[in-house]
Design a protein around this motif. Structure first.
Motif, PDB file in Angstrom:
ATOM      1  N   ARG A  39       0.829  -1.216   0.000  1.00 31.00           N
ATOM      2  CA  ARG A  39       0.000   0.000   0.000  1.00 31.00           C
ATOM      3  C   ARG A  39       0.862   1.265   0.000  1.00 31.00           C
ATOM      4  O   ARG A  39       0.527   2.246  -0.664  1.00 31.00           O
ATOM      5  N   ASP A  40       1.978   1.254   0.754  1.00 30.20           N
ATOM      6  CA  ASP A  40       2.896   2.398   0.750  1.00 30.20           C
ATOM      7  C   ASP A  40       3.424   2.656  -0.658  1.00 30.20           C
ATOM      8  O   ASP A  40       3.470   3.794  -1.128  1.00 30.20           O
ATOM      9  N   ILE A  41       3.848   1.584  -1.299  1.00 32.52           N
ATOM     10  CA  ILE A  41       4.411   1.691  -2.654  1.00 32.52           C
ATOM     11  C   ILE A  41       3.350   2.187  -3.625  1.00 32.52           C
ATOM     12  O   ILE A  41       3.595   3.096  -4.428  1.00 32.52           O
ATOM     13  N   ALA A  42       2.159   1.608  -3.542  1.00 28.42           N
ATOM     14  CA  ALA A  42       1.062   2.003  -4.430  1.00 28.42           C
ATOM     15  C   ALA A  42       0.726   3.477  -4.238  1.00 28.42           C
ATOM     16  O   ALA A  42       0.567   4.221  -5.214  1.00 28.42           O
ATOM     17  N   SER A  43       0.625   3.893  -2.997  1.00 32.59           N
ATOM     18  CA  SER A  43       0.305   5.286  -2.703  1.00 32.59           C
ATOM     19  C   SER A  43       1.364   6.229  -3.267  1.00 32.59           C
ATOM     20  O   SER A  43       1.037   7.248  -3.892  1.00 32.59           O
ATOM     21  N   ALA A  44       2.628   5.889  -3.065  1.00 32.77           N
ATOM     22  CA  ALA A  44       3.721   6.734  -3.568  1.00 32.77           C
ATOM     23  C   ALA A  44       3.740   6.767  -5.095  1.00 32.77           C
ATOM     24  O   ALA A  44       4.117   7.774  -5.693  1.00 32.77           O
ATOM     25  N   ALA A  45       3.339   5.663  -5.719  1.00 36.19           N
ATOM     26  CA  ALA A  45       3.344   5.580  -7.182  1.00 36.19           C
ATOM     27  C   ALA A  45       2.071   6.146  -7.805  1.00 36.19           C
ATOM     28  O   ALA A  45       2.000   6.323  -9.022  1.00 36.19           O
ATOM     29  N   GLY A  46       1.064   6.406  -6.975  1.00 33.81           N
ATOM     30  CA  GLY A  46      -0.198   6.932  -7.494  1.00 33.81           C
ATOM     31  C   GLY A  46      -1.041   5.892  -8.218  1.00 33.81           C
ATOM     32  O   GLY A  46      -1.770   6.210  -9.154  1.00 33.81           O
ATOM     33  N   VAL A  47      -0.918   4.642  -7.772  1.00 31.62           N
ATOM     34  CA  VAL A  47      -1.689   3.547  -8.364  1.00 31.62           C
ATOM     35  C   VAL A  47      -2.359   2.768  -7.233  1.00 31.62           C
ATOM     36  O   VAL A  47      -2.101   3.021  -6.060  1.00 31.62           O
ATOM     37  N   SER A  48      -3.161   1.784  -7.608  1.00 32.96           N
ATOM     38  CA  SER A  48      -3.810   0.959  -6.589  1.00 32.96           C
ATOM     39  C   SER A  48      -2.888  -0.176  -6.153  1.00 32.96           C
ATOM     40  O   SER A  48      -2.035  -0.639  -6.920  1.00 32.96           O
ATOM     41  N   ALA A  49      -3.093  -0.652  -4.940  1.00 33.19           N
ATOM     42  CA  ALA A  49      -2.339  -1.805  -4.445  1.00 33.19           C
ATOM     43  C   ALA A  49      -2.641  -3.035  -5.306  1.00 33.19           C
ATOM     44  O   ALA A  49      -1.765  -3.871  -5.535  1.00 33.19           O
ATOM     45  N   ALA A  50      -3.862  -3.117  -5.809  1.00 31.67           N
ATOM     46  CA  ALA A  50      -4.237  -4.247  -6.674  1.00 31.67           C
ATOM     47  C   ALA A  50      -3.392  -4.251  -7.952  1.00 31.67           C
ATOM     48  O   ALA A  50      -2.971  -5.317  -8.417  1.00 31.67           O
ATOM     49  N   LEU A  51      -3.116  -3.069  -8.507  1.00 27.95           N
ATOM     50  CA  LEU A  51      -2.291  -3.008  -9.715  1.00 27.95           C
ATOM     51  C   LEU A  51      -0.854  -3.435  -9.410  1.00 27.95           C
ATOM     52  O   LEU A  51      -0.239  -4.155 -10.200  1.00 27.95           O
ATOM     53  N   VAL A  52      -0.335  -3.030  -8.257  1.00 31.27           N
ATOM     54  CA  VAL A  52       1.012  -3.457  -7.866  1.00 31.27           C
ATOM     55  C   VAL A  52       1.066  -4.981  -7.811  1.00 31.27           C
ATOM     56  O   VAL A  52       1.991  -5.604  -8.344  1.00 31.27           O
ATOM     57  N   MET A  53       0.076  -5.571  -7.168  1.00 35.80           N
ATOM     58  CA  MET A  53       0.041  -7.035  -7.046  1.00 35.80           C
ATOM     59  C   MET A  53      -0.153  -7.702  -8.414  1.00 35.80           C
ATOM     60  O   MET A  53       0.460  -8.724  -8.697  1.00 35.80           O
ATOM     61  N   LYS A  54      -0.973  -7.108  -9.266  1.00 37.92           N
ATOM     62  CA  LYS A  54      -1.201  -7.672 -10.600  1.00 37.92           C
ATOM     63  C   LYS A  54       0.094  -7.667 -11.415  1.00 37.92           C
ATOM     64  O   LYS A  54       0.417  -8.634 -12.096  1.00 37.92           O
ATOM     65  N   LEU A  55       0.848  -6.567 -11.331  1.00 42.41           N
ATOM     66  CA  LEU A  55       2.055  -6.436 -12.142  1.00 42.41           C
ATOM     67  C   LEU A  55       3.248  -7.206 -11.586  1.00 42.41           C
ATOM     68  O   LEU A  55       4.099  -7.672 -12.346  1.00 42.41           O
ATOM     69  N   TYR A  56       3.332  -7.342 -10.235  1.00 41.10           N
ATOM     70  CA  TYR A  56       4.532  -7.947  -9.647  1.00 41.10           C
ATOM     71  C   TYR A  56       4.270  -9.217  -8.848  1.00 41.10           C
ATOM     72  O   TYR A  56       5.213  -9.930  -8.504  1.00 41.10           O
ATOM     73  N   GLY A  57       3.036  -9.497  -8.518  1.00 41.12           N
ATOM     74  CA  GLY A  57       2.712 -10.755  -7.838  1.00 41.12           C
ATOM     75  C   GLY A  57       2.853 -10.730  -6.334  1.00 41.12           C
ATOM     76  O   GLY A  57       2.040 -11.289  -5.625  1.00 41.12           O
ATOM     77  N   SER A  58       3.895 -10.096  -5.828  1.00 38.86           N
ATOM     78  CA  SER A  58       4.089 -10.027  -4.382  1.00 38.86           C
ATOM     79  C   SER A  58       5.110  -8.935  -4.062  1.00 38.86           C
ATOM     80  O   SER A  58       5.863  -8.496  -4.936  1.00 38.86           O
ATOM     81  N   LYS A  59       5.130  -8.544  -2.815  1.00 39.44           N
ATOM     82  CA  LYS A  59       6.117  -7.567  -2.362  1.00 39.44           C
ATOM     83  C   LYS A  59       7.526  -8.136  -2.533  1.00 39.44           C
ATOM     84  O   LYS A  59       8.453  -7.420  -2.929  1.00 39.44           O
ATOM     85  N   GLU A  60       7.698  -9.410  -2.268  1.00 38.55           N
ATOM     86  CA  GLU A  60       9.010 -10.050  -2.399  1.00 38.55           C
ATOM     87  C   GLU A  60       9.520 -10.003  -3.836  1.00 38.55           C
ATOM     88  O   GLU A  60      10.691  -9.698  -4.073  1.00 38.55           O
ATOM     89  N   LYS A  61       8.646 -10.266  -4.796  1.00 33.29           N
ATOM     90  CA  LYS A  61       9.050 -10.213  -6.200  1.00 33.29           C
ATOM     91  C   LYS A  61       9.372  -8.782  -6.620  1.00 33.29           C
ATOM     92  O   LYS A  61      10.305  -8.548  -7.385  1.00 33.29           O
TER      93      LYS A  61
END
Length: 194
Positions: A39-61
């Protein structure tokens, strides 16, 4: 979807990827892996957390592909009361990630230039001005900032070149050495109140 729509969607996805990677690199570099959420990353990037997960799969990846920013001075955005810990944390994070250590490299870099005196003057000014600005050192000789630069240069050398703290727990070392650095920062704050 038309060809034009497909190209536009591809550009948006690419832009989102870049924004996510930049934000992740900055946040991981500043705060480390465990302190950063999707959520921190998504907020800083101006996108949704769902999009972060869709594009990268996990925080670890995402962590595996993000390049943590090497925050030395200019990227630090912490209260003065936490500056010592932030400086020490950044040195240790760079060690953990196998990134170059500017504090440790500074003396060698100066000596390896064709004009060491000129390089020394520029480097001293950059590090002193940056450190003084962060800790609000307005003393005429920047004595507190000078001490912090000396402490951090020594710490960078001790950690990277000499390996003096290899057996220490990460958090214990941050707390231990940050207290030493923070003492100078706090003394500067007290001197400024006179």
């Amino acid at each position: 979807m038309s060809a034009r729509g497909s190209v536009t969607a591809g550009r948006a996805r690419s832009s989102s990827r870049d924004s996510i990677l930049d934000s992740a690199g900055r946040l991981f570099g500043e705060r480390g892996y465990s302190s950063v959420t999707v959520r921190d990353i998504a907020s800083a990037a101006g996108v949704s957390a769902a999009l972060v997960m869709k594009l990268y799969g996990s925080k670890e990846k995402l962590f595996a592909v993000a390049k943590p920013t090497e925050a030395l001075l200019t990227d630090l955005d912490v209260p003065v009361s936490e500056l010592g810990a932030a400086l020490v944390f950044c040195v240790l994070m760079r060690r953990e990630r196998g990134l170059r250590e500017p504090w440790a490299m500074m003396p060698c870099t100066i000596q390896d230039t064709p004009r060491p005196e000129a390089t020394r003057a520029k480097t001293r000014e950059r590090y002193l001005a940056g450190t003084a600005g962060l800790m609000k050192d307005t003393t005429p000789d920047l004595r507190y900032a000078s001490t912090v630069v000396a402490l951090m240069t020594g710490f960078g050398e001790a950690v990277r070149t000499l390996g003096l703290f290899d057996g220490w727990d990460f958090d214990e070392l941050v707390a231990h050495y940050a207290a030493i650095v923070q003492a100078q920062i706090d003394a500067c704050q007290l001197a400024g109140q006179d």
